[in-house]
Enzyme design. Structure first.
Site, PDB file in Angstrom:
ATOM      1  N   GLU A 207       1.676   2.562 -29.162  1.00 20.66           N
ATOM      2  CA  GLU A 207       2.169   1.200 -29.356  1.00 20.66           C
ATOM      3  C   GLU A 207       3.032   1.212 -30.603  1.00 20.66           C
ATOM      4  OE1 GLU A 207       1.969  -1.101 -27.263  1.00 20.66           O
ATOM      5  OE2 GLU A 207       0.462  -0.274 -25.904  1.00 20.66           O
ATOM      6  N   CYS A 241       4.799  -6.429 -35.108  1.00 20.24           N
ATOM      7  CA  CYS A 241       5.627  -5.484 -34.335  1.00 20.24           C
ATOM      8  C   CYS A 241       6.461  -6.187 -33.264  1.00 20.24           C
ATOM      9  CB  CYS A 241       4.751  -4.402 -33.712  1.00 20.24           C
ATOM     10  SG  CYS A 241       3.510  -5.015 -32.552  1.00 20.24           S
TER      11      CYS A 241
END
Length: 454
Positions: A207, A241
């Site tokens: 990720e 993010c």
């Protein structure tokens, strides 16, 4: 490290984690442990970021409780044997897919949401029946220590343990043979993890991140678009993010957007005192962000205090893709605004760059919406909103290309830590003679018919 992994492998091979009731018990135990230590977690994350208990609950703990409740409710369904159809060539027989846990897993958490991004993959690993070694980020030191304390004081290390430390400890962990590695962090470190995993052919979920664009089109609802976008950008001081990294705004509405964004920031009153803003993770990152600024292009903000690790919500105007602020993921409270006139030209420029983790489209024009969604490659995103897609566990969360490999959340998380064995089960009372010697034209014709290829 070696003995730790051996002990976990021994425990996994005892088959205890394959019992669904055991998994449910461990999920409920994790929820209880987190709830009993909410005060400790609040104090730790405040010490690291000045993050309020409100934000800690809404941005981190609430998402974990939701994940646990869903896993407890649905894990039996997720772990069920799934029947699939059998082709004519194998008649009579039955075919099914059997989910099984991968084994000993390593979860490497990220610093920006230290609790949510550490425990969310752990919840998926528990639900799937794995043992877990969790390595939280060492940057928020108090949060890392709190995670280690609540886990290591309540779980058997043969099943679930936390290893603290920095690069040396992470490097040593990556030398071990794991059955699954789950990493959340930067693409740079993601490549290191991927290379280490390759030496053992260990499956990974990465990720990562990237520069996620947000399109403000001429047909958008400006007031609501700006309200949602500003919240999403400056949540966690931009250290998210999937935060909108930069704005692509149509020339005809750019001034209107800038005015509305300035007004929204002022009304939001982002500050440590108000509990709706946090510190930058460390002084090094404050300086990194400062180097991205161009004084001639600052429309709003631009002030910072390295010692206090404070960086003011900032908007930069008249930015181009060549500017310093556009050369790497910002991961902070700077919002560059790039003007466009032709949507096709802008899509082409975004395509030239690494695939982002997210993309946001603010528009009421279905044609424009569909063009952006279908022509750009990105991990996931939203139309007329930002960030909130992460809260829907039915939407698998993950990147593509430079922004990640694999996905999780909900059943996707269960799948990320599982192997699906495909089984063909045949009775012994009948066997077609087609595949056996002697080979004849008739048998070949029959095989072709059964395969359905002519």
């Amino acid at each position: 490290m070696v003995q730790l992994i051996e002990n976990q492998r021994k425990f996994f091979n005892s088959n205890q984690t394959k019992n669904i009731d055991f998994r449910i018990q461990q999920l409920k135990k994790l929820e209880r442990v987190i709830k009993e230590n909410e005060k400790l977690l609040d104090e730790a994350i405040y010490a690291d970021f000045k993050k309020s208990s409100f934000d800690n609950f809404t941005n981190e703990l609430a998402l974990l409780y939701t994940d646990i409740h869903e896993a407890v409710k649905k894990v039996k369904k997720w772990a069920k044997i799934k029947r699939v159809s059998t082709n004519l060539l194998n008649f009579p027989a039955k075919s099914y897919i059997l989910p099984e846990p991968l084994g000993v897993s390593l979860v490497i958490g990220a610093w920006n949401y230290p609790f949510q991004l550490s425990f969310a993959p752990v919840i998926a690993a528990i639900a799937a029946g794995n043992t877990i070694v969790l390595k939280p980020s060492e940057l928020p030191q108090n949060s890392s220590s709190a995670i280690a304390k609540i886990v290591n004081e309540n779980f058997d290390p043969q099943y679930f343990t936390v290893v603290e430390g920095g690069i040396p400890e992470t490097t040593e962990l990556l030398k071990q043979k794991f059955d699954k590695i789950f990493f959340t962090g930067s693409p740079t470190v993601g490549r290191i993890v991927y290379m280490a995993a390759a030496s053992n052919l260990t499956p990974v979920t990465l990720e990562l991140g990237g520069k996620s664009p947000a399109f403000i089109t001429e047909s958008c609802d400006m007031k609501m678009s700006v309200k949602r976008l500003i919240w999403a950008k400056y949540l966690n001081a931009g250290q998210t993010c999937i935060a909108p990294d930069y704005i692509l705004v149509h020339k005809s509405v750019k001034d209107k957007f800038l005015q509305a964004a300035k007004k929204e920031i002022e009304q939001s009153e982002f500050s440590f005192k108000n509990g709706n803003y946090i510190q930058i993770i460390n002084e090094r990152n404050v300086q990194r962000l400062a180097k991205m600024l161009d004084a001639n292009k600052i429309y709003l903000g631009g002030n910072y205090n390295t010692e206090e690790r404070y960086f003011e919500p900032t908007i930069m105007n008249n930015v181009s893709f060549d500017d310093a602020v556009m050369q790497e993921e910002i991961f902070g409270p700077i919002l560059p605004v790039i003007e466009y006139e032709n949507i096709d030209d802008m899509i082409a420029l975004v395509k030239e760059r690494p695939k982002p983790l997210s993309c946001y489209v603010f528009t009421s024009d279905k044609k424009v919406r569909n063009k952006i969604l279908h022509e750009l490659s990105f991990g996931g995103g939203a139309v007329n909103d930002a960030l909130m897609h992460i809260t829907n566990s039915n939407l698998a969360f993950g990147g593509v290309g430079n922004s990640g490999i694999g996905s999780y959340h909900g059943e996707s998380g269960f799948k990320a830590f599982s192997h699906y064995k495909s089984i063909l089960e045949k009775p012994t009372f009948f066997e077609a003679n087609v595949k056996y010697h002697p080979h004849t034209q008739g048998k070949l014709n029959l095989a072709i018919l059964m395969l359905g290829i002519k």
